[in-house]
Design a protein around this motif. Sequence first.
Motif, PDB file in Angstrom:
ATOM      1  N   ALA A 245       4.269 -23.763   5.955  1.00  0.00           N
ATOM      2  CA  ALA A 245       3.960 -24.740   4.913  1.00  0.00           C
ATOM      3  C   ALA A 245       2.463 -24.716   4.637  1.00  0.00           C
ATOM      4  O   ALA A 245       1.676 -24.164   5.418  1.00  0.00           O
ATOM      5  CB  ALA A 245       4.379 -26.128   5.368  1.00  0.00           C
TER       6      ALA A 245
ATOM      7  N   VAL B  78      -0.775 -27.115   2.301  1.00  0.00           N
ATOM      8  CA  VAL B  78      -1.279 -27.966   1.219  1.00  0.00           C
ATOM      9  C   VAL B  78      -2.743 -27.595   0.998  1.00  0.00           C
ATOM     10  O   VAL B  78      -3.364 -26.995   1.872  1.00  0.00           O
ATOM     11  CB  VAL B  78      -1.166 -29.484   1.532  1.00  0.00           C
ATOM     12  CG1 VAL B  78       0.282 -29.945   1.493  1.00  0.00           C
ATOM     13  CG2 VAL B  78      -1.799 -29.841   2.870  1.00  0.00           C
TER      14      VAL B  78
ATOM     15  N   THR C 126       3.746 -20.381   2.089  1.00  0.00           N
ATOM     16  CA  THR C 126       3.625 -21.307   0.966  1.00  0.00           C
ATOM     17  C   THR C 126       2.366 -20.984   0.163  1.00  0.00           C
ATOM     18  O   THR C 126       1.283 -20.865   0.717  1.00  0.00           O
ATOM     19  CB  THR C 126       3.557 -22.752   1.498  1.00  0.00           C
ATOM     20  OG1 THR C 126       4.787 -23.030   2.186  1.00  0.00           O
ATOM     21  CG2 THR C 126       3.357 -23.747   0.368  1.00  0.00           C
TER      22      THR C 126
ATOM     23  N   THR D 152       4.073 -26.211  -6.338  1.00  0.00           N
ATOM     24  CA  THR D 152       3.093 -26.613  -7.354  1.00  0.00           C
ATOM     25  C   THR D 152       2.232 -27.766  -6.855  1.00  0.00           C
ATOM     26  O   THR D 152       1.435 -28.303  -7.607  1.00  0.00           O
ATOM     27  CB  THR D 152       3.814 -27.053  -8.648  1.00  0.00           C
ATOM     28  OG1 THR D 152       4.618 -28.196  -8.337  1.00  0.00           O
ATOM     29  CG2 THR D 152       4.691 -25.949  -9.208  1.00  0.00           C
TER      30      THR D 152
ATOM     31  N   TYR E  22       1.587 -31.555  -4.573  1.00  0.00           N
ATOM     32  CA  TYR E  22       1.979 -32.953  -4.798  1.00  0.00           C
ATOM     33  C   TYR E  22       0.833 -33.908  -4.521  1.00  0.00           C
ATOM     34  O   TYR E  22       0.970 -35.111  -4.679  1.00  0.00           O
ATOM     35  CB  TYR E  22       3.198 -33.323  -3.944  1.00  0.00           C
ATOM     36  CG  TYR E  22       3.090 -32.940  -2.477  1.00  0.00           C
ATOM     37  CD1 TYR E  22       2.442 -33.764  -1.565  1.00  0.00           C
ATOM     38  CD2 TYR E  22       3.621 -31.750  -2.013  1.00  0.00           C
ATOM     39  CE1 TYR E  22       2.334 -33.413  -0.227  1.00  0.00           C
ATOM     40  CE2 TYR E  22       3.514 -31.384  -0.675  1.00  0.00           C
ATOM     41  CZ  TYR E  22       2.870 -32.224   0.218  1.00  0.00           C
ATOM     42  OH  TYR E  22       2.754 -31.868   1.533  1.00  0.00           O
TER      43      TYR E  22
ATOM     44  N   HIS F 191       4.357 -33.974 -13.115  1.00  0.00           N
ATOM     45  CA  HIS F 191       5.401 -33.307 -12.307  1.00  0.00           C
ATOM     46  C   HIS F 191       6.187 -32.267 -13.116  1.00  0.00           C
ATOM     47  O   HIS F 191       6.257 -31.092 -12.749  1.00  0.00           O
ATOM     48  CB  HIS F 191       6.329 -34.400 -11.770  1.00  0.00           C
ATOM     49  CG  HIS F 191       7.504 -33.913 -10.990  1.00  0.00           C
ATOM     50  ND1 HIS F 191       8.695 -33.546 -11.586  1.00  0.00           N
ATOM     51  CD2 HIS F 191       7.684 -33.719  -9.664  1.00  0.00           C
ATOM     52  CE1 HIS F 191       9.553 -33.168 -10.665  1.00  0.00           C
ATOM     53  NE2 HIS F 191       8.963 -33.266  -9.482  1.00  0.00           N
TER      54      HIS F 191
ATOM     55  N   ALA G   8      11.196 -25.179  -2.659  1.00  0.00           N
ATOM     56  CA  ALA G   8      11.615 -26.467  -2.083  1.00  0.00           C
ATOM     57  C   ALA G   8      11.366 -27.530  -3.134  1.00  0.00           C
ATOM     58  O   ALA G   8      10.360 -27.495  -3.818  1.00  0.00           O
ATOM     59  CB  ALA G   8      10.814 -26.783  -0.828  1.00  0.00           C
TER      60      ALA G   8
ATOM     61  N   THR H 204      13.926 -30.770  -5.081  1.00  0.00           N
ATOM     62  CA  THR H 204      15.266 -30.891  -5.653  1.00  0.00           C
ATOM     63  C   THR H 204      15.338 -31.926  -6.772  1.00  0.00           C
ATOM     64  O   THR H 204      16.375 -32.525  -6.992  1.00  0.00           O
ATOM     65  CB  THR H 204      16.295 -31.216  -4.540  1.00  0.00           C
ATOM     66  OG1 THR H 204      15.713 -32.164  -3.635  1.00  0.00           O
ATOM     67  CG2 THR H 204      16.670 -29.982  -3.760  1.00  0.00           C
ATOM     68  N   SER H 205      14.231 -32.152  -7.464  1.00  0.00           N
ATOM     69  CA  SER H 205      14.317 -32.961  -8.687  1.00  0.00           C
ATOM     70  C   SER H 205      15.107 -32.154  -9.716  1.00  0.00           C
ATOM     71  O   SER H 205      15.381 -30.961  -9.509  1.00  0.00           O
ATOM     72  CB  SER H 205      12.911 -33.240  -9.224  1.00  0.00           C
ATOM     73  OG  SER H 205      12.291 -32.009  -9.557  1.00  0.00           O
TER      74      SER H 205
ATOM     75  N   GLY I  78      13.222 -29.234 -10.599  1.00  0.00           N
ATOM     76  CA  GLY I  78      13.089 -28.370  -9.429  1.00  0.00           C
ATOM     77  C   GLY I  78      14.345 -27.540  -9.199  1.00  0.00           C
ATOM     78  O   GLY I  78      14.275 -26.346  -8.893  1.00  0.00           O
TER      79      GLY I  78
ATOM     80  N   MET J 191      16.105 -28.683   6.560  1.00  0.00           N
ATOM     81  CA  MET J 191      15.113 -28.981   7.592  1.00  0.00           C
ATOM     82  C   MET J 191      15.828 -29.669   8.765  1.00  0.00           C
ATOM     83  O   MET J 191      16.689 -30.528   8.555  1.00  0.00           O
ATOM     84  CB  MET J 191      14.096 -29.914   6.954  1.00  0.00           C
ATOM     85  CG  MET J 191      12.874 -30.130   7.737  1.00  0.00           C
ATOM     86  SD  MET J 191      11.771 -30.986   6.591  1.00  0.00           S
ATOM     87  CE  MET J 191      10.726 -31.775   7.736  1.00  0.00           C
TER      88      MET J 191
ATOM     89  N   ALA K 156       4.269 -36.996  -7.524  1.00  0.00           N
ATOM     90  CA  ALA K 156       4.348 -36.386  -6.191  1.00  0.00           C
ATOM     91  C   ALA K 156       5.745 -35.769  -6.019  1.00  0.00           C
ATOM     92  O   ALA K 156       6.363 -35.345  -6.990  1.00  0.00           O
ATOM     93  CB  ALA K 156       4.034 -37.429  -5.129  1.00  0.00           C
ATOM     94  N   ILE K 157       6.253 -35.706  -4.786  1.00  0.00           N
ATOM     95  CA  ILE K 157       7.577 -35.098  -4.568  1.00  0.00           C
ATOM     96  C   ILE K 157       8.636 -36.133  -4.924  1.00  0.00           C
ATOM     97  O   ILE K 157       8.860 -37.085  -4.190  1.00  0.00           O
ATOM     98  CB  ILE K 157       7.745 -34.632  -3.110  1.00  0.00           C
ATOM     99  CG1 ILE K 157       6.574 -33.732  -2.684  1.00  0.00           C
ATOM    100  CG2 ILE K 157       9.074 -33.899  -2.950  1.00  0.00           C
ATOM    101  CD1 ILE K 157       6.680 -33.213  -1.262  1.00  0.00           C
TER     102      ILE K 157
ATOM    103  N   THR L 287      11.744 -36.186  -4.910  1.00  0.00           N
ATOM    104  CA  THR L 287      12.946 -36.351  -4.087  1.00  0.00           C
ATOM    105  C   THR L 287      12.611 -36.715  -2.648  1.00  0.00           C
ATOM    106  O   THR L 287      13.500 -36.745  -1.811  1.00  0.00           O
ATOM    107  CB  THR L 287      13.777 -35.055  -4.122  1.00  0.00           C
ATOM    108  OG1 THR L 287      12.881 -33.948  -4.039  1.00  0.00           O
ATOM    109  CG2 THR L 287      14.579 -34.954  -5.382  1.00  0.00           C
TER     110      THR L 287
HETATM  111  C1  LIG Z   1      11.460 -29.867   2.289  1.00  0.00           C
HETATM  112  C2  LIG Z   1      10.276 -29.708   1.378  1.00  0.00           C
HETATM  113  C3  LIG Z   1       9.174 -28.942   1.794  1.00  0.00           C
HETATM  114  C4  LIG Z   1       8.057 -28.790   0.962  1.00  0.00           C
HETATM  115  N1  LIG Z   1       6.975 -28.067   1.419  1.00  0.00           N
HETATM  116  C5  LIG Z   1       5.857 -27.999   0.650  1.00  0.00           C
HETATM  117  C6  LIG Z   1       4.659 -27.366   1.110  1.00  0.00           C
HETATM  118  O1  LIG Z   1       4.587 -26.810   2.219  1.00  0.00           O
HETATM  119  N2  LIG Z   1       3.579 -27.359   0.292  1.00  0.00           N
HETATM  120  C7  LIG Z   1       3.596 -27.927  -0.956  1.00  0.00           C
HETATM  121  O2  LIG Z   1       2.580 -27.902  -1.644  1.00  0.00           O
HETATM  122  N3  LIG Z   1       4.736 -28.516  -1.421  1.00  0.00           N
HETATM  123  C8  LIG Z   1       5.824 -28.574  -0.650  1.00  0.00           C
HETATM  124  N4  LIG Z   1       6.947 -29.225  -1.130  1.00  0.00           N
HETATM  125  C9  LIG Z   1       6.904 -29.773  -2.505  1.00  0.00           C
HETATM  126  C10 LIG Z   1       7.763 -29.006  -3.514  1.00  0.00           C
HETATM  127  O3  LIG Z   1       7.742 -27.655  -3.261  1.00  0.00           O
HETATM  128  C11 LIG Z   1       7.474 -29.170  -5.035  1.00  0.00           C
HETATM  129  O4  LIG Z   1       6.452 -28.304  -5.498  1.00  0.00           O
HETATM  130  C12 LIG Z   1       7.133 -30.457  -5.668  1.00  0.00           C
HETATM  131  O5  LIG Z   1       6.573 -31.377  -4.866  1.00  0.00           O
HETATM  132  C13 LIG Z   1       8.218 -31.033  -6.514  1.00  0.00           C
HETATM  133  O6  LIG Z   1       9.304 -31.384  -5.777  1.00  0.00           O
HETATM  134  P1  LIG Z   1      10.544 -32.124  -6.470  1.00  0.00           P
HETATM  135  O7  LIG Z   1      11.144 -31.134  -7.441  1.00  0.00           O
HETATM  136  O8  LIG Z   1      11.492 -32.425  -5.332  1.00  0.00           O
HETATM  137  O9  LIG Z   1      10.015 -33.351  -7.124  1.00  0.00           O
HETATM  138  C14 LIG Z   1       8.054 -29.377  -0.321  1.00  0.00           C
HETATM  139  C15 LIG Z   1       9.176 -30.132  -0.742  1.00  0.00           C
HETATM  140  C16 LIG Z   1      10.270 -30.303   0.087  1.00  0.00           C
HETATM  141  C17 LIG Z   1      11.444 -31.110  -0.418  1.00  0.00           C
END
Ligand SMILES: Cc1cc2nc3c(=O)[nH]c(=O)nc-3n(C[C@H](O)[C@H](O)[C@H](O)COP(=O)(O)O)c2cc1C
Length: 455
Positions: free
Chosen positions: A57, A59, A104, A136, A138, A154, A227, A229-230, A233, A280, A336-337, A339
């Motif tokens: 992973a 960031v 990553t 991309t 977060y 996003h 990764a 799951t929006s 995504g 995971m 941000a993420i 999901t």
């Molecule tokens: C299980 C998991 C692991 C992820 N690992 C990383 C990571 O290592 N680095 C990163 O920048 N984003 C990571 N992400 C973020 C996603 O890859 C993605 O770019 C973004 O945040 C959008 O996610 P979404 O479609 O679920 O909203 C991770 C997301 C998930 C669900």
Amino acid sequence: MPKQIRLNAFNMNCAVHQSPGLWRHPRDRSTEYTSMAWWLHLAKELERGFFDGMFLADVTGIYDVYGGNSRAALRGGIQVPLNDPFMLVPAMAAVTEHLGFGITGNLTCEPPHTFARRFSTLDHLTAGRVGWNIVTGYLNSAARAQGQAKQTAHDTRYDIAAEYMALMYKLWEGSWEDDAVRLDRTAGVYVDPDKVHRVQHEGEWFHLDAIHLSEPSPQRTPVLFQAGTSTKGVAFAGRHAECVFVGANSRHGMVPVTQNIRANAVAAGRRAEDIAIFAMLTVVVDDTDALARDRLEEYRRYASPEGALTLLSGWSGVDFSDCDPEEPLRFVKNDAIQTMLSPVSRSNPEQVWTVGRAATHYALGGASPVLVGSPTTVAEEMIAWVETAGVDGFNLTYTVAPESITGFIDRVVPELQNRGAYKTSYGPGTLREKLFARGPRLSSPHPAAAYRHPV
Ligand SMILES: Cc1cc2nc3c(=O)[nH]c(=O)nc-3n(C[C@H](O)[C@H](O)[C@H](O)COP(=O)(O)O)c2cc1C
């Protein structure tokens, strides 16, 4: 014959990845992450356990959503200090023969031309054992580090990613024909100029006029991980991903998630099985169920709830620092993420997740479920996941490093092998061949294949 379980070790080039606070455990050695010896040891261990890969992973910013500053992240070492994941790979590849490396790479801060070359270089040096986890980002802090006021919205990030992928395929697949490198010593021709093609890309986000500088590598395009799951995504994954990494909370809660990912692959003209899905997972194993529960309790004594909320705040973009522990978690739509909080809502809906419960749960293995038990209990539950939840395997987090991985290899791997659910030797070839047994390169109907010149 049971389905073969795929395994990646989930790692990061830092000490504190998914289990904040565990670095204080007397047997933990994760703070050795700055040494080469640490990574070489881990890589060799994973190959001993027939892991498909190490998934790194990354960031490019700091977790500063919690409390509105980076103090908690720094105090707890929460994914900081953090080194570059790419630099680890050649060294680990030199001491292994089969282990894959999922790296990553955040496309919002990587200029396409040099990024494509970096992956081609690694694909050469590892003889085709690399994968790219396409992200991309977060964190707004990562965007600010690049001079932007905040991160791009996003859904727009996924639009940018789609164009970026087209450009990468042009470079990796389309710029050099397979027989471009002639090495004709008599004629003095190293490369046939007619077989190398200039990429001229004029898009909405990227402009480029160049040839790819690397000659074709074993896989050309690295194995593509995604990764996230929006809605956007999953549509992106359906088109591009070969492996999807999902957060998971319960086995049954995963079913609609995996079905949706596979349906998106089919909607993009691919087959449902063209995507390998990794959930995971955190495992705490000991000789008996009771001993494993004791071990879990012992680990939990070192876990940091503040560290967990620092991570969760960064992942979700929601500041949990002054929330009441009894407050229920709520979903917030932001950049941000999206999901990140949904695995929680996918578990038993009658059990409300409070902030306090999340602080405890996310402190050990982050967003993953924690399997606790004897080798038999763990192996049987893993097999049940693969048989009923539609996943192909797992990204295993570490808790106390390296004992949690070593313990898994020594105790659980033989149980999986005895049940015919896990390999006893590696398959031949590149990472893509080991995972899919369909040749080293992407083939039609994956969109990358269309960019390659016919042989
Ligand atoms: C299980 C998991 C692991 C992820 N690992 C990383 C990571 O290592 N680095 C990163 O920048 N984003 C990571 N992400 C973020 C996603 O890859 C993605 O770019 C973004 O945040 C959008 O996610 P979404 O479609 O679920 O909203 C991770 C997301 C998930 C669900």
